[in-house]
Write a protein that holds these residues in place. Sequence first.
Motif, PDB file in Angstrom:
ATOM      1  N   ALA A 126       0.811  -1.228   0.000  1.00 10.04           N
ATOM      2  CA  ALA A 126       0.000   0.000   0.000  1.00 10.04           C
ATOM      3  C   ALA A 126       0.838   1.268   0.000  1.00 10.04           C
ATOM      4  N   CYS A 127       2.145   1.120   0.042  1.00 12.02           N
ATOM      5  CA  CYS A 127       3.011   2.305   0.110  1.00 12.02           C
ATOM      6  C   CYS A 127       2.941   3.063  -1.219  1.00 12.02           C
ATOM      7  N   GLU A 128       2.738   4.372  -1.124  1.00  9.90           N
ATOM      8  CA  GLU A 128       2.568   5.198  -2.316  1.00  9.90           C
ATOM      9  C   GLU A 128       3.834   5.960  -2.666  1.00  9.90           C
ATOM     10  N   CYS A 129       4.956   5.573  -2.075  1.00  9.33           N
ATOM     11  CA  CYS A 129       6.206   6.290  -2.321  1.00  9.33           C
ATOM     12  C   CYS A 129       6.432   6.553  -3.807  1.00  9.33           C
ATOM     13  N   GLY A 130       6.185   5.538  -4.613  1.00 11.95           N
ATOM     14  CA  GLY A 130       6.445   5.676  -6.044  1.00 11.95           C
ATOM     15  C   GLY A 130       5.698   6.861  -6.633  1.00 11.95           C
ATOM     16  N   ALA A 131       4.407   6.898  -6.377  1.00 14.72           N
ATOM     17  CA  ALA A 131       3.597   7.976  -6.922  1.00 14.72           C
ATOM     18  C   ALA A 131       4.011   9.324  -6.327  1.00 14.72           C
ATOM     19  N   ILE A 132       4.390   9.299  -5.055  1.00 12.24           N
ATOM     20  CA  ILE A 132       4.796  10.553  -4.404  1.00 12.24           C
ATOM     21  C   ILE A 132       6.089  11.062  -5.017  1.00 12.24           C
ATOM     22  N   LEU A 133       7.031  10.160  -5.265  1.00 14.68           N
ATOM     23  CA  LEU A 133       8.316  10.590  -5.820  1.00 14.68           C
ATOM     24  C   LEU A 133       8.158  11.159  -7.223  1.00 14.68           C
ATOM     25  N   ASP A 147      -2.203  11.418   0.773  1.00 17.92           N
ATOM     26  CA  ASP A 147      -2.993  10.537  -0.088  1.00 17.92           C
ATOM     27  C   ASP A 147      -2.736   9.063   0.226  1.00 17.92           C
ATOM     28  N   CYS A 148      -1.661   8.784   0.941  1.00 16.31           N
ATOM     29  CA  CYS A 148      -1.349   7.394   1.277  1.00 16.31           C
ATOM     30  C   CYS A 148      -2.155   6.976   2.503  1.00 16.31           C
ATOM     31  N   LYS A 149      -2.811   5.820   2.383  1.00 13.59           N
ATOM     32  CA  LYS A 149      -3.658   5.356   3.487  1.00 13.59           C
ATOM     33  C   LYS A 149      -2.846   5.047   4.746  1.00 13.59           C
ATOM     34  N   LEU A 150      -1.562   4.753   4.555  1.00 15.60           N
ATOM     35  CA  LEU A 150      -0.739   4.361   5.694  1.00 15.60           C
ATOM     36  C   LEU A 150      -0.144   5.561   6.435  1.00 15.60           C
ATOM     37  N   PHE A 151      -0.164   6.713   5.766  1.00 19.12           N
ATOM     38  CA  PHE A 151       0.503   7.897   6.319  1.00 19.12           C
ATOM     39  C   PHE A 151      -0.005   8.249   7.715  1.00 19.12           C
ATOM     40  N   ALA A 152       0.953   8.366   8.640  1.00 19.91           N
ATOM     41  CA  ALA A 152       0.653   8.752  10.024  1.00 19.91           C
ATOM     42  C   ALA A 152      -0.230   7.734  10.723  1.00 19.91           C
ATOM     43  N   ALA A 201      -0.200   3.468   9.955  1.00 16.28           N
ATOM     44  CA  ALA A 201       0.785   2.403  10.100  1.00 16.28           C
ATOM     45  C   ALA A 201       2.198   2.912   9.831  1.00 16.28           C
ATOM     46  N   CYS A 202       2.308   3.983   9.078  1.00 18.05           N
ATOM     47  CA  CYS A 202       3.636   4.472   8.684  1.00 18.05           C
ATOM     48  C   CYS A 202       3.963   5.792   9.368  1.00 18.05           C
ATOM     49  N   THR A 203       4.938   5.758  10.229  1.00 13.79           N
ATOM     50  CA  THR A 203       5.398   6.950  10.932  1.00 13.79           C
ATOM     51  C   THR A 203       6.932   6.912  10.953  1.00 13.79           C
ATOM     52  N   PRO A 211       8.752   3.316  10.008  1.00 12.05           N
ATOM     53  CA  PRO A 211       8.524   3.669   8.607  1.00 12.05           C
ATOM     54  C   PRO A 211       8.235   2.431   7.766  1.00 12.05           C
ATOM     55  N   LEU A 212       7.272   2.532   6.897  1.00 15.90           N
ATOM     56  CA  LEU A 212       6.988   1.416   5.990  1.00 15.90           C
ATOM     57  C   LEU A 212       7.582   1.681   4.621  1.00 15.90           C
ATOM     58  N   GLY A 213       7.714   2.936   4.284  1.00 18.37           N
ATOM     59  CA  GLY A 213       8.290   3.274   2.994  1.00 18.37           C
ATOM     60  C   GLY A 213       9.480   4.187   3.197  1.00 18.37           C
ATOM     61  N   SER A 214      10.279   4.303   2.149  1.00 12.86           N
ATOM     62  CA  SER A 214      11.515   5.058   2.298  1.00 12.86           C
ATOM     63  C   SER A 214      11.249   6.548   2.440  1.00 12.86           C
ATOM     64  N   CYS A 215      10.151   7.052   1.915  1.00 12.06           N
ATOM     65  CA  CYS A 215       9.860   8.479   2.044  1.00 12.06           C
ATOM     66  C   CYS A 215       9.621   8.876   3.485  1.00 12.06           C
ATOM     67  N   MET A 216       9.410   7.884   4.346  1.00 12.64           N
ATOM     68  CA  MET A 216       9.173   8.182   5.756  1.00 12.64           C
ATOM     69  C   MET A 216      10.458   8.087   6.574  1.00 12.64           C
ATOM     70  N   VAL A 217      11.551   7.673   5.933  1.00 11.66           N
ATOM     71  CA  VAL A 217      12.779   7.426   6.688  1.00 11.66           C
ATOM     72  C   VAL A 217      13.653   8.656   6.762  1.00 11.66           C
ATOM     73  N   ALA A 256       9.519  13.093   1.483  1.00 11.30           N
ATOM     74  CA  ALA A 256       8.322  13.929   1.515  1.00 11.30           C
ATOM     75  C   ALA A 256       7.420  13.532   2.673  1.00 11.30           C
ATOM     76  N   CYS A 257       7.251  12.229   2.904  1.00 12.57           N
ATOM     77  CA  CYS A 257       6.348  11.785   3.971  1.00 12.57           C
ATOM     78  C   CYS A 257       6.886  12.182   5.343  1.00 12.57           C
ATOM     79  N   ALA A 258       8.185  11.972   5.549  1.00 14.48           N
ATOM     80  CA  ALA A 258       8.763  12.284   6.853  1.00 14.48           C
ATOM     81  C   ALA A 258       8.729  13.783   7.113  1.00 14.48           C
TER      82      ALA A 258
HETATM   83  S1  SF4 Z   1       6.547   6.230   3.076  1.00 15.05           S
HETATM   84 FE1  SF4 Z   1       4.823   5.592   4.334  1.00 15.05          FE
HETATM   85  S2  SF4 Z   1       3.391   7.303   4.282  1.00 15.05           S
HETATM   86 FE2  SF4 Z   1       4.847   7.599   2.615  1.00 15.05          FE
HETATM   87  S3  SF4 Z   1       3.869   6.659   0.857  1.00 15.05           S
HETATM   88 FE3  SF4 Z   1       5.159   5.051   1.733  1.00 15.05          FE
HETATM   89  S4  SF4 Z   1       3.844   3.977   3.205  1.00 15.05           S
HETATM   90 FE4  SF4 Z   1       2.776   5.872   2.658  1.00 15.05          FE
END
Ligand code: SF4
Lengths: 347, 347, 76, 76, 375, 375
Positions: free
Chosen positions: F322-329, F337-342, F344-346, F350-356, F361-363
């Motif tokens: 479900a990670c939307e990193c690709g679309a975000i990048l 727009d990502c269902k996991l943001f804040a 499951a993903c914090t 972090p579930l995706g690299s954008c949160m690391v 962008a997510c972090a």
């Molecule tokens: S890094 Fe986390 S919040 Fe960002 S798109 Fe991936 S799963 Fe969603």
Amino acid sequence: MSKKPYIRPLDFKHGCIDLTHGSGGRAMAQLIDELFLKAFDNPLLRQLNDQAAFDVPAGRMVMATDSHVVTPLFFPGGDIGSLAVHGTVNDVAMSGARPLYLAAGFILEEGFPLGDLKRIVESMAAAAEEAGVAIVTGDTKVVEQGKGDGVFINTTGFGVVPPGIDISGNRARPGDRILVNGTLGDHGVAIMSQRENLSFGTGIESDSVALHGLVAAMVETVPNLHCLRDPTRGGLAATLNELAQQSAVGMRIEESSLPLREGVRGACEFLGLDPLYVANEGKLVAICAAEDAEPLLEAMREHPLGREAAIIGEVQEDPNHFVQMQTAFGGMRMVDWISGEQLPRIC
Amino acid sequence: MSKKPYIRPLDFKHGCIDLTHGSGGRAMAQLIDELFLKAFDNPLLRQLNDQAAFDVPAGRMVMATDSHVVTPLFFPGGDIGSLAVHGTVNDVAMSGARPLYLAAGFILEEGFPLGDLKRIVESMAAAAEEAGVAIVTGDTKVVEQGKGDGVFINTTGFGVVPPGIDISGNRARPGDRILVNGTLGDHGVAIMSQRENLSFGTGIESDSVALHGLVAAMVETVPNLHCLRDPTRGGLAATLNELAQQSAVGMRIEESSLPLREGVRGACEFLGLDPLYVANEGKLVAICAAEDAEPLLEAMREHPLGREAAIIGEVQEDPNHFVQMQTAFGGMRMVDWISGEQLPRIC
Amino acid sequence: MCLAVPAKIERFLDDDQALVSMGGVEKVISLALVEGVELGDYVIVHVGYAINRIDPEEAEKTLALFAQLGADPEAS
Amino acid sequence: MCLAVPAKIERFLDDDQALVSMGGVEKVISLALVEGVELGDYVIVHVGYAINRIDPEEAEKTLALFAQLGADPEAS
Amino acid sequence: MKYVDEFRDGKLARRVAEAIGRAVEPGRTYHYMEFCGGHTHAIFRYGLPDLLPANVRMVHGPGCPVCVLPVGRIDDAIELARRSGVILCSYGDCLRVPGSDRTSLLKARSQGADVRMVYSAADALRIAGENPDREVVFFAIGFETTTPPTAVIIRQAEALGLENFSVFCNHVLTPAAISNILESPQVRELGTVPLDGFVGPAHVSTIIGSRPYEYFAEEYRKPVVIAGFEPLDVLQAILMLVQQSNEGRVEVENEFARAVSREGNLKAQTVVAEVFELRREFEWRGLGVVPYSGLRIKGRYAAFDAERRFAIAFRSGKEHPACECGAILRGMKRPRDCKLFAKACTPDNPLGSCMVSSEGACAAHYTYGRYRETE
Amino acid sequence: MKYVDEFRDGKLARRVAEAIGRAVEPGRTYHYMEFCGGHTHAIFRYGLPDLLPANVRMVHGPGCPVCVLPVGRIDDAIELARRSGVILCSYGDCLRVPGSDRTSLLKARSQGADVRMVYSAADALRIAGENPDREVVFFAIGFETTTPPTAVIIRQAEALGLENFSVFCNHVLTPAAISNILESPQVRELGTVPLDGFVGPAHVSTIIGSRPYEYFAEEYRKPVVIAGFEPLDVLQAILMLVQQSNEGRVEVENEFARAVSREGNLKAQTVVAEVFELRREFEWRGLGVVPYSGLRIKGRYAAFDAERRFAIAFRSGKEHPACECGAILRGMKRPRDCKLFAKACTPDNPLGSCMVSSEGACAAHYTYGRYRETE
Ligand code: SF4
Ligand code: SF4
Ligand SMILES: [Mg+2]
Ligand SMILES: [Mg+2]
Ligand SMILES: [Mg+2]
Ligand SMILES: [Mg+2]
Ligand SMILES: [Mg+2]
Ligand SMILES: [Mg+2]
Ligand SMILES: [Mg+2]
Ligand SMILES: [Mg+2]
Ligand SMILES: [Mg+2]
Ligand SMILES: [Mg+2]
């Protein structure tokens, strides 16, 4: 929302301690919330301040501290968690005090399994509950792999001495009697039986237990108790020598009156050790006036933790402060301080 | 002879800790005698019992504990010894209490130079003396090489809260003002400047200091102080978030009012860190009613440890308990908890 | 010199080893240095090896000697 | 991306290294990637390496541009 | 504990002691050397001197393998332990023995050397198996009792094809040491060290049997009684020696018949003979160089010989000049004759090897018997 | 701090912001992508959105080397770190990046792997020198800015004759990624991702110069303004982009003229060219396989190439479905727009690299901007 939710609960099955659990962020707050607060729950700890505040009546208070570093962490009859509670509760109790509060400081090694930590913390909580003391404040640090040993636990205890009690290591007088509340060396042998290079089978369990209940019964019967001390590291020998030094007296004990379990004797024979030097965690040495000895012995024997209590010797004058022992065999010998550590030997 | 002579005095020049120093025998007694007792000397410690006993008046008491595990052990402005005193004295003081007694638990690694230990213990003694607290009881354990990191020191402090003072992390109310007593991040930067892979030069010294004198001056002026906390691990950000959570409020601070030394800013730029997350050891965050803020600020500035004190923001209503910051640049951002640990970064 | 203890053979194990017991303690030792030891025998154990069998009859004789000293003050 | 800071060359050291200062901090960095840097120059430092020299005149020009925006509201 | 408790019976002890009291002839002094540290330890730990008549005096011999280990060999072991990649395994007894300059394996370990205490020789082998990328050296010490287990693991190491295991061999021989004492001018010619007989070692004899002592009885005219290590065994052996002295007999008698035969343990002897051979000479602390008194690993097992593997040469270490260990081990002096005893030299800071092992005469005297002096 | 403080001046900022406010044409929306995580970070940390008019929207691009590292390469690094004898050196940024199954180098370390954080590439070389009996691998990541130091240490390792040092190379190229975004159907054909221009990377450009961007301006008709990472730089660049948009210009402009020239750092380019060569393709997290977008170590330096030394093959790791990193990048979605943001993903989990990375962008959004959503 009055509380930050930790989206992923701690994984006590597969999770490990990492450095984030000690760095003051959300991971640390989560560890405190989901483990420590839950296990130790009490209103003082729930204050969540950097210190615990409580009201006390005027009087004599005591404070005692011990860091616990035992290997292995889990052993027959206990674990580092219960030991950390008993060890400090007992140091408080050896003044005759009623232990009230504990502070707990954890030093965790990166990679330590959360499941083991939970087991230890819950064991601590159970030991504290049983002893009637509250763990009211704490601290958690995490050190890198190879800079710790799983978990070290410091506990510091606080207690109140009942009026009229004056127990101190410098009050032994020639003629006083020396008592113990039961068998010697159980804890040390239980620990050694689990050591990698020694492992042997024995039914011996650690005697680790909180002694303040027994102490309360003792001071009720003999308020003029002179000395109390728990013979932990260095065993009975260290404690008697300490007390002899502190009170500037000599002592003489009878080997045949020392309570010893068969398995402790056997293990000591195997390893070339002397049970007098082996650690205890649920034993105390008491010294009282000669006329108080029998009533004290009786009071001890009536308590579940003193069933095997014995009068083991007496205090005597001695400018050298030597501790001597009449051997069961008929001769006399000294019981000196331990030299270095007691290593299993072949000669 | 009332005292066992240790024929060879400890060799503080070339000697090292070995396991015998923790095994309850004469080597341990010697270490206690020739180092700890000598440095910390006071009548309570001289009782030489397993606990320290003292008389207290009726009232509100506090207890706080911290284990200290800093690397390197010696750093500009202090060492683990002085830090161990200040850290716990401050946790006691953050309740408004006057710190009275400390218990000290040492975990020493086999091979640790006795000379370094002496330096640390003497620094502890000096810090305690300066802070007017007595180290009244202690404990020493020795762990094998590779199972520790030189020395860990746990200190547990005990203090008395003056009547009428009620300081707690849950007392922040919307409209309250937030103050700090001086520059942020000094301790963390001083430590980092000495780390092997980072070493950089800076005039920055650790701010490590005992704050209870300042606190006493503060509560004298504003007895109705609401919150006090020392922003140690996790820095100002962690402390503000903790207090916001505990009091169920939001906060808003002004970046331009945060006292920051040039060297701290510089080091943070170099390493990609945010000074809001860097540790302090001689700073406090105070929260008080709006009308008390100016008198409090004045009282702080009159004290040597509060010369650079500042009002940095205010408490506001916020169901999310967010901490926000008006940037010096003109925008707004959140000041969140630290995530994981703050690692120097390249991106 | 040569701390060694008498222990009873409780069970034979693989690799020329045995479980022995002594004073409530059980330990695995090696039988590589002894021959013809049987279940229930007592052996002298040194650094984890049985180094000899104890002869129960000889032990009895030695003990009888002590006892006799007491019974017959003229024995020596 | 690519955290880098402007720092001033304070002293040249052996091995193509230099001591630089920035905001009260001094650090040893490598000059292996730059040419013709002089004492007192500002360089951009990334992962311990100077990656470029800062041109003080260009910096002035940029700053002048900002100032001008304020002075002359019609500038944009 | 069977075969233990019976031999510690205080009531029986008084009977034997009384029998000794009745047996000794007034006006005559009896000096017996217990060769073995095990006996020394038993004598002090159980307080036997309190039970003996004043004219029976025990002389403490050199029978503690830790005490007789020359300083140079300790230094070698420490140096080995400090080599990068080496794990040095040792019995607990060796850890605190001072080499030159007060170092010890324990101190080396505290400075970073990888020193492991083992309970059994087999543990050293296990450690080698578990650490294939490390050099594991077993620091082997001991008399005839301890030698066979070392031989067993060397054979096992070969069978397992272990390439990272070796033994630093310091096994020594009891009869050679007894000969040396009896050959010493003080004993043989001048009679300055009166020795009326020997209490022979128990566990050594389970391996070598009683026969080797027959030579001493014949050649040097000294009675020998092999005795167990329990206090009753020792008392009984003393009684038997007094009887021999009184009767002018010079025999090898066996008080420890429950475990010692004339021939000893042939299986163990065979294993030892296969793996070890005599050294032409070996240095004993206190006794000096004693011919044919030590063992080394045979060429057939050279791969497992740490001396060859690490090119360890004999060297002499620095002993404390005032240490009287040598004279004490030969029965010429007693611990309290040493100026350092209980002053500069204590079990916490041993200067000589007799103060290290609890079987050393100085340590036993300090730990168990010191109170006698000060009374 | 010279060249820092001047570019963070709040008063000047308001002037530039006002100028932007005056410049934008009402009714028109301006979408600019800051390619670089450094700009993303500055935007959030200094609260720039509060200063921008509502119709200027910043799209966060893929310019964070941590965020674009594919999971498989993280897994490879973790596996390397876990090999016995290996010391894996890495910049702090990489330690918390999740590989498959939520592992990370930090977790591997907590389980016993020897992972060392370095501040400088040179530290890795030093560690190799200090640990001659260990295999030291430098896990190299980064864009053109970070590549030259890696090239320098590879040459030094050769000069020093280090045999225990290698580099696991993950250096990637900015222009290739920009091309990929501009070539994506959403941007090129469908216009679903409106992009009116780029804020070009500051530090990358100090190395490669501004010339490479001229191609984009010409080929894709998008203005580019290269900007420094201080907040005033970013604001100024936005103003310059708005001006280009308004005037219909499509040029490469250089706001960061104080450090970027048209040619870039020729010395650094030479070192890089000597040590590295183009890979035919490289996988970017979010962008997928991008042709000629990564570097590998030339055959001449094969001895220092961890991929060859440890036979590391490309493999694909498991990303969270479900990670939307690709679309975000690629600028197609925003963090919220990502269902996991804040949820499951914090940043703590972090579930995706954008949160690391704090440049993800997510972090950045979570850490600095989350409060906006809940108001
Ligand atoms: S890094 Fe986390 S919040 Fe960002 S798109 Fe991936 S799963 Fe969603
Ligand atoms: S007391 Fe010490 S120095 Fe003296 S002989 Fe004994 S061991 Fe040697
Ligand atoms: Mg204590
Ligand atoms: Mg205790
Ligand atoms: Mg105690
Ligand atoms: Mg704390
Ligand atoms: Mg460890
Ligand atoms: Mg605390
Ligand atoms: Mg603190
Ligand atoms: Mg605090
Ligand atoms: Mg203690
Ligand atoms: Mg270490």
